[in-house]
Design an enzyme around this catalytic site. Structure first.
Site, mmCIF file in Angstrom:
data_model
loop_
_atom_site.group_PDB
_atom_site.id
_atom_site.type_symbol
_atom_site.label_atom_id
_atom_site.label_comp_id
_atom_site.label_asym_id
_atom_site.label_seq_id
_atom_site.Cartn_x
_atom_site.Cartn_y
_atom_site.Cartn_z
ATOM 1 C CE LYS A 1 -3.865 -1.914 2.724
ATOM 2 N NZ LYS A 1 -4.957 -1.728 1.759
ATOM 3 N NE ARG B 1 -10.792 -9.982 -1.966
ATOM 4 C CZ ARG B 1 -11.122 -9.027 -2.836
ATOM 5 N NH1 ARG B 1 -11.501 -9.350 -4.061
ATOM 6 N NH2 ARG B 1 -11.102 -7.759 -2.500
HETATM 7 N N1 BES Z 1 -8.184 -3.993 4.581
HETATM 8 C C1 BES Z 1 -8.326 -3.573 3.236
HETATM 9 C C2 BES Z 1 -9.650 -2.875 2.991
HETATM 10 C C3 BES Z 1 -9.703 -1.405 3.314
HETATM 11 C C4 BES Z 1 -9.054 -0.502 2.499
HETATM 12 C C5 BES Z 1 -10.460 -0.950 4.350
HETATM 13 C C6 BES Z 1 -9.134 0.851 2.775
HETATM 14 C C7 BES Z 1 -10.555 0.399 4.637
HETATM 15 C C8 BES Z 1 -9.892 1.304 3.838
HETATM 16 C C9 BES Z 1 -8.265 -4.770 2.302
HETATM 17 O O1 BES Z 1 -7.456 -5.807 2.703
HETATM 18 C C10 BES Z 1 -7.737 -4.284 1.002
HETATM 19 O O2 BES Z 1 -6.618 -3.891 0.963
HETATM 20 N N2 BES Z 1 -8.572 -4.332 -0.027
HETATM 21 C C11 BES Z 1 -8.209 -3.858 -1.313
HETATM 22 C C12 BES Z 1 -8.688 -4.856 -2.320
HETATM 23 C C13 BES Z 1 -8.134 -4.628 -3.697
HETATM 24 C C14 BES Z 1 -6.638 -4.867 -3.710
HETATM 25 C C15 BES Z 1 -8.840 -5.557 -4.653
HETATM 26 C C16 BES Z 1 -8.873 -2.504 -1.516
HETATM 27 O O3 BES Z 1 -10.007 -2.328 -1.068
HETATM 28 O O4 BES Z 1 -8.230 -1.623 -2.057
HETATM 29 MN MN MN Z 2 -5.432 -5.545 2.056
#
Ligand code: BES
Ligand code: MN
Ligand code: ZN
Length: 489
Positions: A265, A344
């Site tokens: 990230k 997931r």
């Molecule tokens: N924990 C995050 C989801 C999240 C992101 C919650 C920002 C709150 C704020 C999850 O594991 C994640 O990173 N999801 C990605 C999925 C994507 C890579 C398909 C997302 O939501 O960007």
């Molecule tokens: Mn994630």
């Protein structure tokens, strides 16, 4: 916070403050001795509008037992709901704290079992703040709140106790979810689950890395593989129902820190991903509340705990991972396209595990997607289910508790978006409809078992202070799930 009930005749002892809730353009129903105070009050000073608070000094005249009267507006009576009352209560508690008043009486209005529950709950939730690591520690400041009600005392006491258990379980959840990744990592979370089990007589089974390898929890092992803090599957059981009644499973995502892994990230705001364990923390709070309330149900809590980190042992984009198969012929295979879509992957294992335990229903809580936050903001959780009746029950529980959930579709088209050329499915479905493709991924693991997924990415954390929540973890899911379990079958 110490909360006591008093009967209507009340105020026989002197009090620093009496709190009276009032509806818009209705005369506040203050105790008789305080009525003279309202005589010269104009509508411009106080008219009962929503969010209005007015503090009056009584002057301590003879017969007046309270030094202050705090009038709190509830808005129009026709537009009243329990969430407005919770918010008014939260604002009240904050004002009393700011004034340094350690005792006050609230005159319950409207005076019903539901409003009593709401006021108690909101007062306790408003009293929580994450101050463990601050020099000026505000939390050790117990307040006595008296609530005056016409309700029959034994029944009112029961409601008070129940509301206390639920709200304290929410705060217990928040106190863990607020902790950062260096303090709460998977084994630490497992230790806390074990402690909870010891305290409340729950069964606790912990699968450490060796056990996960032995039993083939490929998803959890893949996601946790990049961290020296090993992944854990935590299973708690509470049996309050008939022996022949199939249990309900609550499953929680507990990524103790989500860096994104190899698909790392951006560093800006990466710190926020310490909240990615909130679903798992909610499961702990739900188990605690169910046990203390002695709910007549059988409950299994399953928490998939891992830390998602980049390293030479991380899972990588392109990897093909095999999920936990249990007694199925084979596990579902996943083509990993983005290591940041890890929730997931761990939940797949946990849902299959729950299904294999012969449960009636599975409800999972997960801070799963940023896309859900884009869709609904922080006002509602995303709600997905393979069963319309279950979905409606959860939506209704959300409406009652203030933990709102909003249904999103699971049409077969979304499933097509996660088809893979090389595995059973892939872990991302592109930018559009991201919350739904994530849910469609999970749906496959539930199979024929009744299942719902609650995406709490937007609701698990308050980025700004709210009327009855300080900034930080909200414990979302505990009030919702306990309300749901309390409904007749
Ligand atoms: N924990 C995050 C989801 C999240 C992101 C919650 C920002 C709150 C704020 C999850 O594991 C994640 O990173 N999801 C990605 C999925 C994507 C890579 C398909 C997302 O939501 O960007
Ligand atoms: Mn994630
Ligand atoms: Zn995550």
């Amino acid at each position: 916070m110490n909360i006591r009930l008093i009967s209507q005749s009340v105020f026989t002892q002197p009090l620093p403050a009496v709190v009276v809730f009032a509806f818009h353009k209705e005369r506040p129903a203050v105790p008789a001795s305080l009525k003279p105070l309202l005589q010269r009050l104009t509508g411009k000073e106080f008219d009962g509008s929503d969010k209005q608070l007015l503090l009056l000094h009584t002057g301590g005249k003879a017969g007046i037992r309270a030094a202050r009267l705090l009038l709190v507006g509830l808005g129009k009576r026709a537009e009243f709901n329990l969430e407005k009352l919770r918010r008014a209560t939260g604002n009240t508690v904050k004002r009393l704290n700011a004034l340094g008043l350690d005792r006050a009486a609230i005159q319950l209005n409207p005076d019903t079992p539901e409003t009593l529950h709401a006021v108690v709950e909101a007062a306790i939730l408003a009293g929580y703040k994450f101050t463990e690591f601050k020099a000026e520690n505000h939390s050790g400041n117990p307040k006595t709140l008296m609530i005056s009600t016409k309700l029959a005392l034994p029944a009112a006491k029961q409601i008070l106790q129940n509301a206390q258990v639920v709200a304290e379980s929410v705060n217990y959840t928040r106190a863990i979810a607020d902790l950062p990744g260096n303090i709460v990592y998977p084994a630490e979370l497992a230790g806390r689950a074990q402690k909870l089990a010891d305290e409340f007589n729950l069964t606790c089974q912990i699968f450490d890395k060796a056990a996960l390898e032995r039993d083939g929890f490929g998803g959890l092992l893949a996601v946790g593989g990049g961290s020296s803090r090993e992944p854990q599957l935590i299973v708690l059981e509470y049996n309050g129902g008939p022996v022949d009644q199939k249990p309900v499973a609550v499953v929680g995502k507990a990524i103790t820190f989500d860096s994104g892994g190899i698909s790392i990230k951006p560093s800006d705001k990466m710190d926020e991903m310490k909240f990615d364990k909130s679903g798992g923390c909610a499961v702990l709070g739900i188990m605690r509340a169910a046990a203390l309330l002695k709910l007549p149900v059988n409950l299994i809590g399953v928490i998939a705990a891992a830390e998602n980190m980049p390293s030479s042992t991380s899972y990588r984009p392109g990897d093909i991972v095999t999920s936990y198969k249990g007694t199925d012929k084979r596990g579902i295979t996943i083509e990993v396209l983005n290591t940041d879509a890890e929730g997931r992957v761990v939940l797949g294992d946990a849902i299959v595990y729950a299904r294999q335990r012969g449960v009636q229903t599975i409800v999972d809580f997960a801070t799963l997607t940023g896309a859900c936050v884009v869709a609904l903001g922080d006002f509602a959780a995303g709600l997905f289910s393979n069963d319309d009746a279950l979905s409606e029950k959860i939506r209704a529980a959300g409406e009652r508790t203030g933990e709102r959930c909003w249904p999103l579709p699971l049409w077969p088209e979304y499933r097509d978006k996660i088809k893979s050329d090389v595995a059973d499915h892939k872990n991302t479905g592109g930018r559009y409809g991201g919350a739904i493709t994530a849910a469609a991924f999970l749906e496959r693991y539930a199979g024929q078992t009744q299942w719902a997924h609650v995406d709490i990415a937007g609701t698990a954390w308050a980025t700004d202070e709210r009327p009855y929540f300080a900034k930080g973890a909200t414990g979302f899911g505990v009030r919702l799930m306990i309300d749901l379990l309390n409904q007749p079958k």
